[in-house]
Design a protein around this motif. Structure first.
Motif, PDB file in Angstrom:
ATOM      1  N   GLY A   1      19.912  34.868  66.949  1.00  0.00           N
ATOM      2  CA  GLY A   1      21.244  34.318  67.232  1.00  0.00           C
ATOM      3  C   GLY A   1      21.593  33.166  66.314  1.00  0.00           C
ATOM      4  O   GLY A   1      22.125  32.139  66.751  1.00  0.00           O
ATOM      5  N   MET A   2      21.280  33.330  65.033  1.00  0.00           N
ATOM      6  CA  MET A   2      21.569  32.277  64.066  1.00  0.00           C
ATOM      7  C   MET A   2      22.328  32.851  62.873  1.00  0.00           C
ATOM      8  O   MET A   2      22.232  34.055  62.567  1.00  0.00           O
ATOM      9  N   THR A   3      23.053  31.972  62.215  1.00  0.00           N
ATOM     10  CA  THR A   3      23.736  32.344  60.983  1.00  0.00           C
ATOM     11  C   THR A   3      22.979  31.722  59.816  1.00  0.00           C
ATOM     12  O   THR A   3      22.319  30.679  60.007  1.00  0.00           O
ATOM     13  N   PRO A   4      23.070  32.293  58.611  1.00  0.00           N
ATOM     14  CA  PRO A   4      23.855  33.452  58.205  1.00  0.00           C
ATOM     15  C   PRO A   4      23.066  34.764  58.345  1.00  0.00           C
ATOM     16  O   PRO A   4      21.859  34.748  58.520  1.00  0.00           O
TER      17      PRO A   4
ATOM     18  N   ASP B   1      32.516  32.015  64.335  1.00  0.00           N
ATOM     19  CA  ASP B   1      32.936  30.831  65.095  1.00  0.00           C
ATOM     20  C   ASP B   1      31.787  30.451  66.030  1.00  0.00           C
ATOM     21  O   ASP B   1      31.635  31.026  67.122  1.00  0.00           O
ATOM     22  N   MET B   2      30.977  29.504  65.591  1.00  0.00           N
ATOM     23  CA  MET B   2      29.780  29.167  66.365  1.00  0.00           C
ATOM     24  C   MET B   2      30.131  28.398  67.632  1.00  0.00           C
ATOM     25  O   MET B   2      29.433  28.511  68.635  1.00  0.00           O
ATOM     26  N   GLN B   3      31.221  27.649  67.586  1.00  0.00           N
ATOM     27  CA  GLN B   3      31.621  26.918  68.798  1.00  0.00           C
ATOM     28  C   GLN B   3      32.002  27.888  69.904  1.00  0.00           C
ATOM     29  O   GLN B   3      31.799  27.613  71.084  1.00  0.00           O
TER      30      GLN B   3
ATOM     31  N   PRO C   1      30.414  27.470  57.786  1.00  0.00           N
ATOM     32  CA  PRO C   1      30.176  26.483  56.716  1.00  0.00           C
ATOM     33  C   PRO C   1      29.130  25.430  57.088  1.00  0.00           C
ATOM     34  O   PRO C   1      29.405  24.242  57.174  1.00  0.00           O
ATOM     35  N   THR C   2      27.923  25.896  57.344  1.00  0.00           N
ATOM     36  CA  THR C   2      26.781  25.025  57.648  1.00  0.00           C
ATOM     37  C   THR C   2      25.886  24.979  56.410  1.00  0.00           C
ATOM     38  O   THR C   2      26.136  25.682  55.427  1.00  0.00           O
ATOM     39  N   THR C   3      24.815  24.209  56.487  1.00  0.00           N
ATOM     40  CA  THR C   3      23.883  24.129  55.334  1.00  0.00           C
ATOM     41  C   THR C   3      23.449  25.518  54.877  1.00  0.00           C
ATOM     42  O   THR C   3      23.526  25.837  53.682  1.00  0.00           O
ATOM     43  N   ASN C   4      23.004  26.320  55.853  1.00  0.00           N
ATOM     44  CA  ASN C   4      22.455  27.636  55.496  1.00  0.00           C
ATOM     45  C   ASN C   4      23.551  28.626  55.111  1.00  0.00           C
ATOM     46  O   ASN C   4      23.348  29.481  54.250  1.00  0.00           O
ATOM     47  N   GLY C   5      24.705  28.488  55.749  1.00  0.00           N
ATOM     48  CA  GLY C   5      25.837  29.352  55.394  1.00  0.00           C
ATOM     49  C   GLY C   5      26.347  29.034  53.994  1.00  0.00           C
ATOM     50  O   GLY C   5      26.650  29.944  53.209  1.00  0.00           O
TER      51      GLY C   5
ATOM     52  N   HIS D   1      27.832  33.859  67.496  1.00  0.00           N
ATOM     53  CA  HIS D   1      26.499  34.209  66.972  1.00  0.00           C
ATOM     54  C   HIS D   1      25.530  34.562  68.104  1.00  0.00           C
ATOM     55  O   HIS D   1      24.348  34.786  67.857  1.00  0.00           O
ATOM     56  N   LYS D   2      26.042  34.606  69.339  1.00  0.00           N
ATOM     57  CA  LYS D   2      25.178  34.930  70.488  1.00  0.00           C
ATOM     58  C   LYS D   2      25.655  36.195  71.206  1.00  0.00           C
ATOM     59  O   LYS D   2      25.161  36.512  72.286  1.00  0.00           O
ATOM     60  N   THR D   3      26.639  36.881  70.652  1.00  0.00           N
ATOM     61  CA  THR D   3      27.142  38.088  71.317  1.00  0.00           C
ATOM     62  C   THR D   3      26.124  39.219  71.154  1.00  0.00           C
ATOM     63  O   THR D   3      25.333  39.212  70.195  1.00  0.00           O
TER      64      THR D   3
ATOM     65  N   PRO E   1      18.809  38.547  57.902  1.00  0.00           N
ATOM     66  CA  PRO E   1      19.035  37.158  58.318  1.00  0.00           C
ATOM     67  C   PRO E   1      18.154  36.273  57.437  1.00  0.00           C
ATOM     68  O   PRO E   1      17.435  36.789  56.587  1.00  0.00           O
ATOM     69  N   GLN E   2      18.192  34.983  57.648  1.00  0.00           N
ATOM     70  CA  GLN E   2      17.375  34.001  56.927  1.00  0.00           C
ATOM     71  C   GLN E   2      17.991  33.690  55.564  1.00  0.00           C
ATOM     72  O   GLN E   2      17.948  34.491  54.625  1.00  0.00           O
ATOM     73  N   SER E   3      18.522  32.484  55.450  1.00  0.00           N
ATOM     74  CA  SER E   3      19.225  32.098  54.222  1.00  0.00           C
ATOM     75  C   SER E   3      18.329  32.160  52.988  1.00  0.00           C
ATOM     76  O   SER E   3      18.787  32.517  51.896  1.00  0.00           O
ATOM     77  N   ILE E   4      17.049  31.839  53.157  1.00  0.00           N
ATOM     78  CA  ILE E   4      16.166  31.850  51.969  1.00  0.00           C
ATOM     79  C   ILE E   4      15.956  33.291  51.511  1.00  0.00           C
ATOM     80  O   ILE E   4      16.011  33.598  50.307  1.00  0.00           O
TER      81      ILE E   4
END
Ligand SMILES: N[C@@H](CCC(=O)N[C@@H](CS)C(=O)NCC(=O)O)C(=O)O
Length: 206
Positions: free
Chosen positions: A50-53, A32-34, A8-12, A38-40, A69-72
Motif C-alpha cells: 500500500g505504498m507509492t510509487p 491521492d494519498m490523503q 509528489p513525494t520523495t519516492n514518487g 494507495h490502500k484500495t 513497486p519500490q522506487s529504487i
C-alpha cells in the motif's frame, strides 16, 4: 505503454524524474494519498504494501507486462531499459554503489522517519528533532562528497542523482533547516533544477 502510479513525494519524484530523464513515454496516475487511494483493493493488487510509487510496463521484458513497486527498483528498471544512468566502466561502477546506497537507504529513510513522525496524531518532538539532526549530519557528509564531484557518484549523472534529488526537493519544502551550511549540495541542487527534464519530472499536475 508505461504507467506510473505516484504522488509528489520523495519516492514518487525520483521515479518520475527518472522516467522523464530516460525520455520514455508514460501515463501518470496521480495517487491521492490523503484520500487513501494507495490502500484500495485495486491498488493493493499492484503493491500489497500500500505504498507509492508503482510502475507498470505493458511492454516489459519478453513483451510481457511487469508491475514494479519500490522506487529504487523502478529507477534501475528504467535505466536498464534505456541503457543510461548506471555506470558501466568498472571503476565508475565501483564508486557508484556507496553513494547510491547512502542516498537510498540512509538519507531517504531518515527523511521518511521525520515525515512519518510529523503525520502522527501526537508527534513526539524530541524524536523528530533527533532525526532532523541526523538528516542534517547526512547532508553535511553529502556536502563533502559534492565538494569534489559534479554529480552524486562522479563526473556523470546517474540514478543516484535522481534518488537524492527527490529527497532534497522535499527537504527544501518541509525541513529546510536540515540543509543549512551545505553550499556544495545547494550548487548541485541548482544544477539539477536547471535541467528541463528534472522540471518536467517535478510536475505532477500535467
Ligand atoms: N521502499 C519504498 C518506500 C515507499 C514509500 O515509503 N512510499 C510512501 C510515499 S514516499 C508511501 O506510500 N507511504 C504511505 C504509507 O506508508 O502508508 C520505495 O522506495 O518505493
Amino acid at each position: 505503454m508505461i504507467h506510473l502510479y505516484a504522488a509528489p513525494t520523495t519516492n514518487g519524484i525520483r521515479a518520475k524524474v527518472t522516467l522523464d530523464e530516460c525520455g520514455l513515454e508514460y501515463e501518470l496516475h496521480r495517487v491521492d494519498m490523503q484520500a487513501g487511494e494507495h490502500k484500495t483493493p485495486e491498488y493493493l493488487t499492484m503493491n500489497p504494501m500500500g505504498m507509492t510509487p508503482v510502475l507498470v510496463d505493458e511492454d516489459g521484458p519478453d513483451g510481457k507486462q511487469i508491475t514494479t513497486p519500490q522506487s529504487i527498483a523502478i529507477m534501475f528498471y528504467l535505466a536498464e531499459k534505456v541503457g543510461k544512468f548506471i555506470p558501466t566502466d568498472p571503476v565508475a561502477r565501483a564508486a557508484f554503489w556507496d553513494p547510491m546506497m547512502n542516498a537510498t537507504t540512509d538519507v531517504g529513510p531518515t527523511y521518511g522517519a521525520i515525515s512519518f513522525i510529523g503525520r502522527m496524531a501526537e508527534p513526539h518532538d524530541p524524536t523528530r528533532d533527533a532525526f532532523i539532526g541526523r538528516l542534517h549530519e547526512n547532508y553535511q557528509v553529502w556536502d563533502g562528497f559534492l565538494a569534489n564531484r559534479n554529480f552524486c557518484t562522479g563526473d556523470d549523472i546517474t540514478i543516484c542523482d535522481f534518488a537524492l534529488f527527490g529527497i532534497h526537493a522535499r527537504t527544501t519544502m518541509i525541513i529546510p533547516q536540515a540543509l543549512e551550511g551545505s553550499p556544495n549540495l545547494a550548487r548541485w541542487a541548482t544544477m539539477m533544477n536547471e535541467r528541463p527534464t528534472v522540471q518536467k519530472g517535478l510536475n505532477f499536475d500535467g
